[in-house]
Design a protein around this motif. Structure first.
Motif, PDB file in Angstrom:
ATOM      1  N   SER A 106       0.851  -1.182   0.000  1.00 48.36           N
ATOM      2  CA  SER A 106       0.000   0.000   0.000  1.00 48.36           C
ATOM      3  C   SER A 106       0.886   1.231   0.000  1.00 48.36           C
ATOM      4  O   SER A 106       1.861   1.303   0.761  1.00 48.36           O
ATOM      5  CB  SER A 106      -0.889   0.009   1.243  1.00 48.36           C
ATOM      6  N   SER A 107       0.555   2.192  -0.843  1.00 46.14           N
ATOM      7  CA  SER A 107       1.353   3.417  -0.884  1.00 46.14           C
ATOM      8  C   SER A 107       1.238   4.176   0.437  1.00 46.14           C
ATOM      9  O   SER A 107       2.113   4.961   0.789  1.00 46.14           O
ATOM     10  CB  SER A 107       0.927   4.293  -2.051  1.00 46.14           C
ATOM     11  N   ARG A 108       0.179   3.947   1.183  1.00 45.76           N
ATOM     12  CA  ARG A 108       0.017   4.607   2.493  1.00 45.76           C
ATOM     13  C   ARG A 108       1.046   4.104   3.506  1.00 45.76           C
ATOM     14  O   ARG A 108       1.424   4.812   4.426  1.00 45.76           O
ATOM     15  CB  ARG A 108      -1.381   4.354   3.042  1.00 45.76           C
ATOM     16  N   HIS A 109       1.460   2.854   3.347  1.00 50.29           N
ATOM     17  CA  HIS A 109       2.369   2.257   4.320  1.00 50.29           C
ATOM     18  C   HIS A 109       3.815   2.205   3.828  1.00 50.29           C
ATOM     19  O   HIS A 109       4.686   1.753   4.555  1.00 50.29           O
ATOM     20  CB  HIS A 109       1.896   0.854   4.689  1.00 50.29           C
ATOM     21  N   THR A 110       4.066   2.655   2.597  1.00 48.09           N
ATOM     22  CA  THR A 110       5.415   2.648   2.057  1.00 48.09           C
ATOM     23  C   THR A 110       6.199   3.805   2.659  1.00 48.09           C
ATOM     24  O   THR A 110       5.705   4.924   2.756  1.00 48.09           O
ATOM     25  CB  THR A 110       5.380   2.783   0.521  1.00 48.09           C
ATOM     26  N   GLU A 111       7.428   3.522   3.071  1.00 45.72           N
ATOM     27  CA  GLU A 111       8.259   4.545   3.685  1.00 45.72           C
ATOM     28  C   GLU A 111       9.453   4.851   2.791  1.00 45.72           C
ATOM     29  O   GLU A 111       9.841   4.053   1.934  1.00 45.72           O
ATOM     30  CB  GLU A 111       8.719   4.068   5.054  1.00 45.72           C
ATOM     31  N   VAL A 112      10.041   6.004   2.992  1.00 50.11           N
ATOM     32  CA  VAL A 112      11.204   6.428   2.227  1.00 50.11           C
ATOM     33  C   VAL A 112      12.290   5.373   2.360  1.00 50.11           C
ATOM     34  O   VAL A 112      12.585   4.896   3.454  1.00 50.11           O
ATOM     35  CB  VAL A 112      11.717   7.804   2.726  1.00 50.11           C
ATOM     36  N   GLY A 113      12.867   4.978   1.222  1.00 54.34           N
ATOM     37  CA  GLY A 113      13.939   3.987   1.210  1.00 54.34           C
ATOM     38  C   GLY A 113      13.478   2.571   0.916  1.00 54.34           C
ATOM     39  O   GLY A 113      14.299   1.702   0.642  1.00 54.34           O
ATOM     40  N   GLU A 114      12.163   2.323   0.970  1.00 60.77           N
ATOM     41  CA  GLU A 114      11.652   0.995   0.641  1.00 60.77           C
ATOM     42  C   GLU A 114      11.567   0.835  -0.873  1.00 60.77           C
ATOM     43  O   GLU A 114      11.365   1.799  -1.603  1.00 60.77           O
ATOM     44  CB  GLU A 114      10.259   0.779   1.252  1.00 60.77           C
ATOM     45  N   TRP A 115      11.694  -0.407  -1.320  1.00 57.83           N
ATOM     46  CA  TRP A 115      11.577  -0.706  -2.730  1.00 57.83           C
ATOM     47  C   TRP A 115      10.112  -0.595  -3.146  1.00 57.83           C
ATOM     48  O   TRP A 115       9.221  -1.035  -2.427  1.00 57.83           O
ATOM     49  CB  TRP A 115      12.061  -2.117  -3.018  1.00 57.83           C
ATOM     50  N   ALA A 116       9.890  -0.010  -4.305  1.00 58.75           N
ATOM     51  CA  ALA A 116       8.530   0.093  -4.837  1.00 58.75           C
ATOM     52  C   ALA A 116       8.593   0.013  -6.351  1.00 58.75           C
ATOM     53  O   ALA A 116       9.577   0.427  -6.961  1.00 58.75           O
ATOM     54  CB  ALA A 116       7.889   1.413  -4.415  1.00 58.75           C
ATOM     55  N   ILE A 117       7.565  -0.557  -6.954  1.00 62.65           N
ATOM     56  CA  ILE A 117       7.477  -0.642  -8.401  1.00 62.65           C
ATOM     57  C   ILE A 117       6.153  -0.029  -8.820  1.00 62.65           C
ATOM     58  O   ILE A 117       5.107  -0.343  -8.265  1.00 62.65           O
ATOM     59  CB  ILE A 117       7.551  -2.104  -8.891  1.00 62.65           C
ATOM     60  N   ALA A 118       6.211   0.863  -9.798  1.00 59.10           N
ATOM     61  CA  ALA A 118       4.995   1.492 -10.316  1.00 59.10           C
ATOM     62  C   ALA A 118       4.794   1.023 -11.748  1.00 59.10           C
ATOM     63  O   ALA A 118       5.732   0.961 -12.533  1.00 59.10           O
ATOM     64  CB  ALA A 118       5.114   3.003 -10.266  1.00 59.10           C
ATOM     65  N   ILE A 119       3.556   0.678 -12.096  1.00 59.53           N
ATOM     66  CA  ILE A 119       3.207   0.246 -13.446  1.00 59.53           C
ATOM     67  C   ILE A 119       2.140   1.169 -13.955  1.00 59.53           C
ATOM     68  O   ILE A 119       1.194   1.494 -13.243  1.00 59.53           O
ATOM     69  CB  ILE A 119       2.694  -1.208 -13.455  1.00 59.53           C
ATOM     70  N   GLY A 120       2.274   1.574 -15.198  1.00 65.52           N
ATOM     71  CA  GLY A 120       1.226   2.391 -15.804  1.00 65.52           C
ATOM     72  C   GLY A 120       1.675   3.816 -16.030  1.00 65.52           C
ATOM     73  O   GLY A 120       2.840   4.158 -15.873  1.00 65.52           O
ATOM     74  N   ASN A 121       0.722   4.641 -16.397  1.00 62.62           N
ATOM     75  CA  ASN A 121       0.987   6.018 -16.743  1.00 62.62           C
ATOM     76  C   ASN A 121      -0.074   6.891 -16.074  1.00 62.62           C
ATOM     77  O   ASN A 121      -1.037   7.290 -16.711  1.00 62.62           O
ATOM     78  CB  ASN A 121       0.952   6.169 -18.269  1.00 62.62           C
ATOM     79  N   PRO A 122       0.077   7.163 -14.777  1.00 58.55           N
ATOM     80  CA  PRO A 122      -0.991   7.868 -14.057  1.00 58.55           C
ATOM     81  C   PRO A 122      -1.235   9.283 -14.542  1.00 58.55           C
ATOM     82  O   PRO A 122      -2.304   9.828 -14.335  1.00 58.55           O
ATOM     83  CB  PRO A 122      -0.493   7.857 -12.609  1.00 58.55           C
TER      84      PRO A 122
END
Length: 126
Positions: A106-122
């Motif tokens: 969840s983007s609400r629970h993601t913190e700075v420095g954590e790995w994240a992957i975004a898909i799409g073209n918002p």
């Protein structure tokens, strides 16, 4: 993560009778030129074979194949949902065994420095 190959049929919708008959009896490299391949990636989001990918990968596909790492051959897929504005699509494969979905965060629970992957073209920009 999965790899997706999309085949697009580039043959003209209508050909003359002469061209259809002539090409049927003359083997050539034209058949390979008539098929264009596009490649993309995606993530399994459901054990029932649903996969999230980009819409531009499946946009003009006449045939979709999903390649799973660690499995022998690819599985055919079909598009079940697409959103061109956000460049997202959901495709489905039929597998004899349940697939292991990616654990979603969840983007609400993601913190700075954590790995994240975004898909799409918002933003919807090209």
């Amino acid at each position: 993560m999965v790899a997706i190959s999309a085949e697009e049929d580039n043959r003209p919708a209508s050909r003359s009778l002469f061209n259809r008959l002539f090409n049927d009896f003359t083997p050539s490299d034209q058949e390979e030129q008539d098929t264009r391949r596009q490649y993309g990636s995606g993530f399994v989001i459901s054990p029932r074979g649903y996969i999230l990918t980009n819409e531009h990968v499946v946009r003009r596909a006449s045939r979709l194949l999903v390649h799973f790492f660690g499995r022998k051959g690819p599985l055919p897929a079909r598009v079940v949902w697409r959103d061109t504005h956000h460049d997202l699509a959901v495709i489905q494969v039929r597998s004899s065994t349940p697939l292991k979905p990616l654990a979603m965060g969840s983007s609400r629970h993601t913190e700075v420095g954590e790995w994240a992957i975004a898909i799409g073209n918002p933003t919807g920009s090209n």
